[in-house]
Design an enzyme around this catalytic site. Structure first.
Site, PDB file in Angstrom:
ATOM      1  N   GLU A  43       5.651  -3.429   0.559  1.00  0.00           N
ATOM      2  CA  GLU A  43       5.753  -3.098  -0.864  1.00  0.00           C
ATOM      3  C   GLU A  43       5.011  -1.788  -1.047  1.00  0.00           C
ATOM      4  O   GLU A  43       3.787  -1.749  -0.977  1.00  0.00           O
ATOM      5  CB  GLU A  43       5.125  -4.225  -1.698  1.00  0.00           C
ATOM      6  CG  GLU A  43       5.947  -4.592  -2.897  1.00  0.00           C
ATOM      7  CD  GLU A  43       5.669  -3.749  -4.119  1.00  0.00           C
ATOM      8  OE1 GLU A  43       5.811  -2.503  -4.035  1.00  0.00           O
ATOM      9  OE2 GLU A  43       5.320  -4.329  -5.152  1.00  0.00           O
ATOM     10  N   GLY A  49       0.845  -1.200   0.000  1.00  0.00           N
ATOM     11  CA  GLY A  49       0.000   0.000   0.000  1.00  0.00           C
ATOM     12  C   GLY A  49       0.869   1.235   0.000  1.00  0.00           C
ATOM     13  O   GLY A  49       2.001   1.228  -0.502  1.00  0.00           O
ATOM     14  N   SER A  50       0.344   2.299   0.604  1.00  0.00           N
ATOM     15  CA  SER A  50       1.046   3.586   0.551  1.00  0.00           C
ATOM     16  C   SER A  50       2.080   3.695   1.668  1.00  0.00           C
ATOM     17  O   SER A  50       1.955   3.057   2.720  1.00  0.00           O
ATOM     18  CB  SER A  50       0.029   4.711   0.699  1.00  0.00           C
ATOM     19  OG  SER A  50      -0.559   4.645   1.979  1.00  0.00           O
ATOM     20  N   CYS A  83       2.171   0.635  -8.563  1.00  0.00           N
ATOM     21  CA  CYS A  83       3.322   1.234  -7.871  1.00  0.00           C
ATOM     22  C   CYS A  83       4.550   1.346  -8.763  1.00  0.00           C
ATOM     23  O   CYS A  83       5.437   2.150  -8.507  1.00  0.00           O
ATOM     24  CB  CYS A  83       3.637   0.459  -6.605  1.00  0.00           C
ATOM     25  SG  CYS A  83       3.771  -1.308  -6.903  1.00  0.00           S
TER      26      CYS A  83
HETATM   27  P1  ADP Z   1      -4.004   3.131  -1.052  1.00  0.00           P
HETATM   28  O1  ADP Z   1      -3.928   4.610  -0.849  1.00  0.00           O
HETATM   29  O2  ADP Z   1      -3.222   2.617  -2.200  1.00  0.00           O
HETATM   30  O3  ADP Z   1      -5.364   2.527  -0.917  1.00  0.00           O
HETATM   31  P2  ADP Z   1      -3.444   2.496   1.619  1.00  0.00           P
HETATM   32  O4  ADP Z   1      -2.091   2.462   2.228  1.00  0.00           O
HETATM   33  O5  ADP Z   1      -4.398   3.537   2.036  1.00  0.00           O
HETATM   34  O6  ADP Z   1      -3.159   2.516   0.086  1.00  0.00           O
HETATM   35  O7  ADP Z   1      -4.155   1.112   1.794  1.00  0.00           O
HETATM   36  C1  ADP Z   1      -3.496  -0.133   1.750  1.00  0.00           C
HETATM   37  C2  ADP Z   1      -4.082  -1.051   2.790  1.00  0.00           C
HETATM   38  O8  ADP Z   1      -3.899  -0.478   4.080  1.00  0.00           O
HETATM   39  C3  ADP Z   1      -5.583  -1.290   2.650  1.00  0.00           C
HETATM   40  O9  ADP Z   1      -5.831  -2.654   2.917  1.00  0.00           O
HETATM   41  C4  ADP Z   1      -6.191  -0.374   3.711  1.00  0.00           C
HETATM   42  O10 ADP Z   1      -7.413  -0.847   4.194  1.00  0.00           O
HETATM   43  C5  ADP Z   1      -5.137  -0.417   4.788  1.00  0.00           C
HETATM   44  N1  ADP Z   1      -5.126   0.754   5.676  1.00  0.00           N
HETATM   45  C6  ADP Z   1      -5.288   2.052   5.349  1.00  0.00           C
HETATM   46  N2  ADP Z   1      -5.196   2.847   6.446  1.00  0.00           N
HETATM   47  C7  ADP Z   1      -4.967   2.040   7.501  1.00  0.00           C
HETATM   48  C8  ADP Z   1      -4.763   2.234   8.926  1.00  0.00           C
HETATM   49  N3  ADP Z   1      -4.787   3.434   9.487  1.00  0.00           N
HETATM   50  N4  ADP Z   1      -4.561   1.141   9.689  1.00  0.00           N
HETATM   51  C9  ADP Z   1      -4.517  -0.080   9.137  1.00  0.00           C
HETATM   52  N5  ADP Z   1      -4.686  -0.327   7.833  1.00  0.00           N
HETATM   53  C10 ADP Z   1      -4.913   0.699   7.005  1.00  0.00           C
END
Ligand code: ADP
Length: 487
Positions: free
Chosen positions: A260, A238-239, A294
């Protein structure tokens, strides 16, 4: 349960825990098509209770899975690969309506997923350890690899189908059991469909578990993962923003993390590049899945001698990409995932134009379908050009260079280090430059995207930790030293 029966129909999905779909009695949240907001599914809105049950199931399944003979594991993975291929049409449709993926992108993911499953099938046979010399007479020392235990995975919505396979099968192939929390934007293609496939292939109950959740509820599930001693590793895609939040939690609970994250993925087109090949590589690298991967290239540095011709051929090729409804097999550019994503791209395009950039093509949207956009003459301080903050959509900056050394330095003045590409007819020169890139991946004469499941993919710097392919053995096992002395 059949979680997806085709475009236009909608199902109610539940969690998959301990080899069973849970009861459809709790709260749900809507999963919508990003093209037109039509309903794709009502998905179960889980929380801490479901996450705890899933972790317990994975823990209970771990000893038997860890001990399963490599040949038995291999048969399961090979069977899952066949099922993936057999389901191609269903999967293409699902990825289109849930994630806006074109047929080109979904079939790319299906091909890579089947290949990865077949490779992982044999990993149980990888060398298991070493016998080492000891200075003590009569002592034998050996090092063996042991699986970690339960690996909890966070899967993203973008390359959902492929990336979720990576999250499940790399740890499982080395003997770990898994709990996956798919992204709330695409829970079917980021985890639930995998549960259906793994169940059909006959994987034992509890070895893989999936818990879905409504928007804003990720943290409650993450808390359970971090607070459970049975969970030995967090496998996150994710991010980098979310990774930092999770990293702090991992610090407190001392959990291993595999990450990743994002990238900037610059391309250098040298003065001796094959122009047509460079244009093709950049079109694919920058605009596959409308720039929401990504590894998409965000900036191309082109030698002055080729710059104008490169821009004109690139613009011609890119503006010919058909945009619209991705269930149309000719469409290459589908919708962006959310209104927020459209807004981000639009703001960055306007920011660059306000600072004096030139719009070559694109810059307009119809609904969430944003035309692939190319900018030139972009000042270094425009948000999309700095490489400091990932742009996640169909926006590419093309920049002329006269001084190769300066371009190499600039291309790396970014916290990211995922992928890079160099286009040149001189392979030795390309190889030499590639060695100087601070990047997990550098391609000479190929797009910045990954295209082979066997090759290890992963980032350096803020792009993450860990590698895919069989090198993932380092991430998902630990070494045990055993010594035996004569007396
Ligand atoms: P994107 O912006 O590409 O969606 P994110 O990092 O927001 O990437 O999301 C990637 C994953 O992390 C998703 O499964 C999302 O539900 C999870 N996620 C986002 N915010 C949180 C948080 N505060 N705590 C735990 N998991 C999170």
């Amino acid at each position: 349960m059949t979680i997806f029966t085709g475009a236009g129909s909608s199902t109610t999905t539940t969690h998959f825990i301990d080899g069973r779909w849970t009861d459809a009695t709790g709260p749900t949240f809507p999963v919508r098509n990003p093209l037109d907001d039509s309903l794709v599914a009502e998905a179960a809105a889980g929380g801490a209770a479901e996450a705890s049950a899933a972790v317990a199931a994975a823990r209970a399944a771990f000893p038997a899975w860890a001990e399963l003979a490599p040949g038995a594991r291999q048969r399961l993975f090979l069977s899952a690969a066949d099922i993936v291929e057999r389901r191609t049409e269903q999967l293409v449709e699902l990825m289109a309506v849930e994630g806006g993926a074109s047929r080109a992108f979904s079939t790319f993911q299906i091909r890579l997923s089947a290949a990865m499953l077949r490779q992982a099938a044999g990993w149980g046979y990888l060398p298991y350890g070493d016998v080492l010399r000891s200075d003590i007479p009569g002592r034998t020392a050996m090092v063996t690899r042991k699986p970690l235990g339960v690996v909890a995975g966070f899967t993203p919505w973008n390359g959902a189908f492929y990336l979720a396979w990576r999250t499940f099968l790399l740890p499982m192939a080395f003997g770990n059991t898994t709990v996956i929390k798919p992204s709330e934007e695409a829970p079917l293609s980021a985890g639930l469909i995998h549960a259906e496939i793994l169940a059909e292939a006959g994987f034992p109950a509890g070895t893989f578990n999936v818990v879905t959740h409504a928007p804003g509820e990720a943290a409650a599930i993450a808390d359970v993962f971090f607070d459970s001693p049975e969970v030995r590793c967090i496998n996150f895609t994710g991010s980098d923003t979310t990774a930092r939040i999770l990293g702090e939690r991992a610090g407190r609970s001392l959990k291993r993390m595999v990450l990743e994250l994002g990238g900037f993925n610059p391309v250098l087109v040298l003065d001796d590049a094959d122009l047509e090949e460079a244009v093709k590589a950049v079109t694919f690298g920058a605009f596959l899945h409308q720039g929401q991967v990504c590894m998409n290239s965000r900036k191309v540095y082109v030698a002055s001698a080729l710059h104008d011709e490169f821009v004109s051929r690139l613009a011609e090729r890119v503006s010919a990409l058909k945009a619209g409804d991705p269930t149309d097999p000719e469409v290459i550019i589908g919708p962006l995932i959310t209104d927020r994503a459209v807004q981000q791209i639009d703001e960055r395009v306007r920011d660059a134009l306000d600072r004096g950039a030139t719009l070559v093509t694109g810059g307009t949207a119809e609904g969430r379908v944003y035309r692939p956009t190319i900018l030139t003459d972009v000042p270094a301080d425009a948000i999309c050009a700095t490489g400091q903050d990932e742009t996640f959509g169909p926006l590419l900056v093309v920049q002329r260079f006269d001084d190769l050394e300066a371009a190499v330095a600039e291309a790396q003045a970014t916290p990211y280090g995922l992928s890079a590409a160099i286009m040149t007819r001189d392979r030795a020169r390309g190889l030499d430059l590639a060695q100087r890139f601070d990047s997990g991946i550098v391609h000479v004469n190929a797009p910045t995207m990954a295209s082979e499941a066997a090759l290890p993919v992963g980032g350096v710097k803020d792009s993450g930790w860990g590698r895919s392919g069989h090198y993932a053995v380092e991430d998902f096992t630990e070494l045990r030293l055993t010594t035996v002395s004569s007396e």
